[in-house]
Design a protein around this motif. Structure first.
Motif, short mmCIF file in Angstrom:
data_model
loop_
_atom_site.label_atom_id
_atom_site.label_comp_id
_atom_site.label_asym_id
_atom_site.label_seq_id
_atom_site.Cartn_x
_atom_site.Cartn_y
_atom_site.Cartn_z
N ASN A 90 0.77 -1.30 0.13
CA ASN A 90 0.14 0.08 0.08
C ASN A 90 1.14 1.24 -0.08
O ASN A 90 0.41 2.32 0.30
CB ASN A 90 -0.99 -0.11 1.23
CG ASN A 90 -0.20 0.59 2.53
OD1 ASN A 90 0.86 0.36 2.78
ND2 ASN A 90 -1.04 0.74 3.30
N ASP A 118 -4.91 0.03 -2.84
CA ASP A 118 -5.96 0.76 -1.83
C ASP A 118 -6.20 0.17 -0.67
O ASP A 118 -7.30 0.58 -0.17
CB ASP A 118 -7.03 1.31 -2.48
CG ASP A 118 -8.02 0.23 -3.13
OD1 ASP A 118 -7.89 -1.14 -2.61
OD2 ASP A 118 -8.74 0.64 -4.01
N ALA A 133 -7.81 7.39 -1.66
CA ALA A 133 -6.83 6.36 -2.62
C ALA A 133 -6.46 6.98 -3.90
O ALA A 133 -5.61 6.74 -4.29
CB ALA A 133 -7.94 5.14 -2.74
N ARG A 171 -13.54 2.78 -8.67
CA ARG A 171 -12.22 3.07 -8.35
C ARG A 171 -11.16 2.77 -9.53
O ARG A 171 -10.16 3.82 -9.37
CB ARG A 171 -11.99 2.03 -7.07
CG ARG A 171 -12.74 2.33 -5.81
CD ARG A 171 -12.42 1.16 -4.71
NE ARG A 171 -12.85 1.68 -3.54
CZ ARG A 171 -12.29 2.40 -2.62
NH1 ARG A 171 -11.10 2.64 -2.72
NH2 ARG A 171 -12.85 2.86 -1.43
N TYR A 175 -8.56 5.74 -10.58
CA TYR A 175 -7.14 5.55 -10.66
C TYR A 175 -6.50 5.76 -11.97
O TYR A 175 -5.62 6.46 -12.06
CB TYR A 175 -6.71 4.23 -10.05
CG TYR A 175 -7.21 3.85 -8.74
CD1 TYR A 175 -7.73 4.91 -7.63
CD2 TYR A 175 -7.49 2.79 -8.16
CE1 TYR A 175 -8.29 4.68 -6.48
CE2 TYR A 175 -7.90 2.24 -7.04
CZ TYR A 175 -8.29 3.22 -6.32
OH TYR A 175 -8.80 2.97 -4.75
#
Length: 274
Positions: A90, A118, A133, A171, A175
């Motif tokens: 992470n 994340d 994130a 997500r 990203y």
């Protein structure tokens, strides 16, 4: 960045756009890196699980330090001429700045790629809020901009008991917009989910083999639109399985049939002399 590292990066990036998925072998030390290279893998990845097992530790948050992971990855990168991408967990810190520091260190260690996940490491709140994130990925992308490093962003929902495909896709899309080059959601439950993820994204998608009971094939993943296939810690677990079977044979019937599947010492020596 040296000319050699730049060439590895360009080669690695191009592999994500071939007709067939890029099949990456996950090594946990320099010896397995040479073995996997000799087997024909065109690129390698590290595995935090394999490294943790080799040092008698759990594959869990906080089990390994940034310095340990980067040093291990550097040894793997130095062992063969192949491009290497690293499992950077992470980012070894919650802040965007920690993630940025981690990817810079990986690049300076000779790696041409790395992944940031994340997952928080906190069982009570296992996945970062989307805004946090995304900021972590944006900071990582900015830290290696123009430096020849392929950034992979991981959405950990399915490994953190949050099996929402919609949120996973949301997500990964965020990203991608934040600057990730490759997108990755380990633990997807079936090929239909893989297809939906690939169809919803504008960047190459990585899928890992060896998680849970799902047994994807490379050809099926290719048809689903996957660009890269990795194996995570499954090769390390296969090696541990072989050692356990050999030990059980010796301690049980007392035979040594396991030797029929062992690599000859001369072949191993040839690999290590390179």
């Amino acid at each position: 960045m040296s000319d050699s590292q730049r060439e590895k990066f360009e080669r690695f990036r191009a592999m994500h756009f071939d007709e067939r998925p890029l099949l990456v072998g996950n090594a946990w030390d320099a010896g397995t890196a040479r073995l996997l290279a000799s087997a024909g893998f065109p690129a390698l990845a590290t595995t935090s699980a394999g490294y943790a097992f080799a040092h008698g530790r759990l594959d869990s948050a906080g089990a390994l330090t940034r310095d340990e992971v980067i040093a291990n990855a550097a040894e793997i990168a130095d062992a063969t001429p192949l491009p290497v991408t690293a499992d950077l967990e992470n980012g070894f810190g919650h802040s965007p700045e920690a993630c940025a520091e981690t990817v810079r260190a990986a690049c300076e260690a000779g790696l041409v790629g790395g992944s940031i996940e994340d997952a928080t490491g906190d069982a009570r709140d296992p996945v970062y809020d989307l805004d946090v994130a995304t900021d972590r990925i944006a900071a990582s992308a900015e830290a290696i901009r123009g430096r020849g490093f392929l950034l992979t962003a991981r959405a950990e929902n399915y490994l953190c008991d949050r099996p929402s495909l919609d949120d996973t896709i949301r997500r990964l899309q965020a990203y991608s917009a934040a600057g990730a080059d490759v997108l990755y959601a380990p633990g997807l439950p079936d090929l239909d989910a893989v297809r939906q993820v690939c169809a919803s994204l504008d960047k190459p998608v990585n899928v890992v083999l060896g998680i849970g009971a799902v047994r994807f094939t490379v050809s099926a993943l290719a048809e689903a639109g996957v660009a890269r296939v990795s194996v995570g810690g499954s090769l390390a677990r296969a090696a541990y399985g072989a050692v356990r079977r050999a030990a059980e044979e010796l301690l049980g019937p007392g035979t040594a049939d396991y030797l029929s599947e062992a690599m000859p010492g001369s072949e191993i020596a040839a690999l290590m002399e390179r």
